[in-house]
Every structure is written in structure tokens, then in C-alpha cells.
Motif scaffolding. Sequence first.
Motif, PDB file in Angstrom:
ATOM      1  N   LEU A   1       0.814  -1.205   0.000  1.00  0.00           N
ATOM      2  CA  LEU A   1       0.000   0.000   0.000  1.00  0.00           C
ATOM      3  C   LEU A   1       0.853   1.262   0.000  1.00  0.00           C
ATOM      4  O   LEU A   1       0.445   2.307  -0.507  1.00  0.00           O
ATOM      5  CB  LEU A   1      -0.946  -0.009   1.208  1.00  0.00           C
ATOM      6  CG  LEU A   1      -2.048  -1.084   1.160  1.00  0.00           C
ATOM      7  CD1 LEU A   1      -2.796  -1.125   2.489  1.00  0.00           C
ATOM      8  CD2 LEU A   1      -3.007  -0.824   0.015  1.00  0.00           C
TER       9      LEU A   1
ATOM     10  N   GLY B   1      -9.675  -1.583   3.189  1.00  0.00           N
ATOM     11  CA  GLY B   1      -8.812  -2.127   2.148  1.00  0.00           C
ATOM     12  C   GLY B   1      -8.767  -3.636   2.114  1.00  0.00           C
ATOM     13  O   GLY B   1      -7.992  -4.218   1.346  1.00  0.00           O
TER      14      GLY B   1
ATOM     15  N   LEU C   1      -5.114  -1.195  -7.684  1.00  0.00           N
ATOM     16  CA  LEU C   1      -6.045  -0.386  -6.900  1.00  0.00           C
ATOM     17  C   LEU C   1      -7.458  -0.492  -7.466  1.00  0.00           C
ATOM     18  O   LEU C   1      -8.438  -0.568  -6.726  1.00  0.00           O
ATOM     19  CB  LEU C   1      -5.574   1.070  -6.883  1.00  0.00           C
ATOM     20  CG  LEU C   1      -4.324   1.348  -6.038  1.00  0.00           C
ATOM     21  CD1 LEU C   1      -3.837   2.774  -6.280  1.00  0.00           C
ATOM     22  CD2 LEU C   1      -4.604   1.125  -4.570  1.00  0.00           C
TER      23      LEU C   1
END
Length: 418
Positions: A17, A297, A32
Motif C-alpha cells: 500500500l 482495504g 487499486l
Amino acid sequence: MRTHESAYDRRRLRQWLAGEARADGVSRRDLLRLLAAAGAAGAAPVALGAPARAAATAPGIVKPLPEELFTVRGTNAETRFAALAGTGYHTPNDRFFVRNHTSTPVLSAADWALTVHGDGLTRDRTVDFSLADLRKLPSVTHTAFVECAGNGRSLFTAQQGQTVSGTSWTLGAIGVARWRGVRLADVLRRAGLSRRAVDVMPRGLDADYVTADGAGLGRVRRPLPLSKALDDVLLAYEMNGEPLPPDHGHPVRVLVPSWIGIASIKWVGDIEVSAEPLYSPWNTDFYRLFGDAYPDGGTAPLTGQTVKSAWELDAGAKLAAGTAHRLTGRSWSGAGGVVRVDVSTDGGGTWHGARLHDAPRRDGWVRWSTRWRPPTPGPYTLLARATDSAGRTQPDSTVHNTQGYLFDAVARHPVNAV
């Protein structure tokens, strides 16, 4: 070891990340986008209204798929658990489930070679191994299950009323085999493993995978932390005493005991050894947990399997009322051997212990049995609940995730007494 691996995966996720890890073959922007798509609530739901069609063949699968043994699910074939009754501990090769992302390649063992490469090797070199080279190394035989991370996915909807995406497996996306091959650790050391190595990424020789929206993701690949690669991972070339069948990885596959099936790459053709963390779509947008109960995430990449149980009966099986029946099933876990199985024949009203027929082992399953005499005709619900040596017991429900991974709740199995 498992705690260290979990912490390591979390660290790798933070590195990716932050832009400090490399994603093989996929741009950071695309990853992403894929992550966002994977976490979206609008993912395509599993279709449960109509059962999948059972057939004698499936696209891209080589072996016969008789309907009494398999249920075809797209490019995959699920083992009917009733077909395992009386087959012994190891799943016969002709009954072992098939999970394909594309189609089974038919490869020549004589022409096959494994390429080991990357900056995690000394002098960043490339080393090739033929099948004959692997057979010269000390061989190892190991009994272990391979199980798709989505095994039981359809039960999120059938039992919990929740929408998930992916192949609508019941509980037959698992098989246990006796694998023979060489330790991945031995091959890596022969190739010149460097102290700088942190990740190992096997890649298959099947066709490039293209998503429904046209994104080309390349060949199936998924990295392993070096700690796991050097522990118990095999490069297997035999299955139940025979050369690997085409659908199960011929001529050589990776076997990662107790981990989700995607880690056990079939038809392995090359292994990258890296001095920095690696990522691919198969541990970023796939095979992580997304949903309201998880971080925005997603979680760290999935590793170990969960605990499950299945009856060796078809759903809706007819049993004679007033007659004693010997019912059988199997339970397994990736965290520890199954040490207890409790069963109920009245939908959970009462429970009693089943008789176990195998010693507990983390990488395998236990077969069990129970006696039952249905008192009167009518519908009944059978339940089986396993507990493993790590203290995990199947719950009444599984926390929802959008892609339907790791369903571990007690499965409700309907039968009819007639």
C-alpha cells in the motif's frame, strides 16, 4: 509459525500500500482498481435458485465427469460427497474435485522444465530443473488435503441469506491425496537461495486468465513468504501413487499443506525468488476478505484453511423410517487435527458425539460415523460440528465477506425419511 506468517503478511500488505512492494505483471493503478472492484458490494451474486447442471464433461477439463461423481460448475467440477462413502481415506484420483481458472493444459513431462529465477537468488541467476532433475533429489511423501477457499460458498446464501460472488460450491471442493515429490526448500537451495530472499512466487503454465470485464491478469500465480516455502511445501509429481493427472497439475504442481487451494499452483512452470515482497491479483483482489466486518482495504492475504464437516449423503437423500442407518461423513481443519465431531439428527435440538475412524492430523481429515433410526416419515435436518486440536469449533454462522471465502459454519443437511 502461523503467528509469524500472519504478521509477515500484514507487513507485506502495508509495504504494498505504501508503494514499497512489486506486483508481478500488474500495475499499481490496476491493482487499486481491482481492489476497489473486489470490495464493492455490487459484486455478481452466486446463483442458487437453480442447481448447477451435472454433466459428463466440462469446458477445459480432461477427465470424465460422470454425474454420480461430480457436479459441473462452469470450468470446475465439484465432488459429490456421497461418492466418497466407502472409498477410504484418500480421495481417488477419478473423484478428486477440479478447480480451473482457465482450462487444463496437456503438457509433456519429457519437455517440461521448471525455471527458478529472481533477485532473491545468489547473483540474481536463473536455474532450470527437468523432471529427471527433481527425481534425483530426496523424495518426500505427504498426505494432505487441497481445498478451494470458496468451498461452502453457496451456504452464505442458502443458510444465511447473504449475497456473495464466485463459484457456488457446496462442500465438495476438497480432496485428500497422498502426494510424492521434493521439498521446495531443497530446490530453492540448489538454485542458490540468497539471504536477501523474502518471497517466492510459483506460476502455472495454464492459459492467461481474463476477467469478465476483459482485464488480462496473466497466468495464475501467488507468492508465498519464504518462511512457509522453506517449511512444508512440496513440488509434487505423483498423486496417490500415480503420475499427476492432467487436471491436477501434470507434470509438477506446488503443494502447500493446510493453506487455501490457490497457493498450491498447478502445472508450475517457473518460480520467482524475490528480495522484496511480491503481489499478484491472486493475493490482492482475490483471496482476501472484503465486507462490512473487515477493514476498508480488505484483510491480509488468506493463508490457512478453516474447519468444516460434510455428510456423505446427497442433499434430500431418502432414508427408510423406522430402520437403523449408519451415516458417515468427514471433518477437517487447516489449524489442527479434528479431535471431536458432534452430530444432530433433529436440526440441533440434541447432540451426541460421532465415532471417529482416523487419528487427528492438521493436513488431513477424519472420517466419522453415527447410527440413526428415523422415528417417523418426514423431513429432517442433519448437522455435524467439528472441533480441532487448536480449539476451534464450527460456529452457527460465518461472518459475511463479499467473495464468499472460508465458510465454516455448521452446514444444515436436509434428508427425508420415507
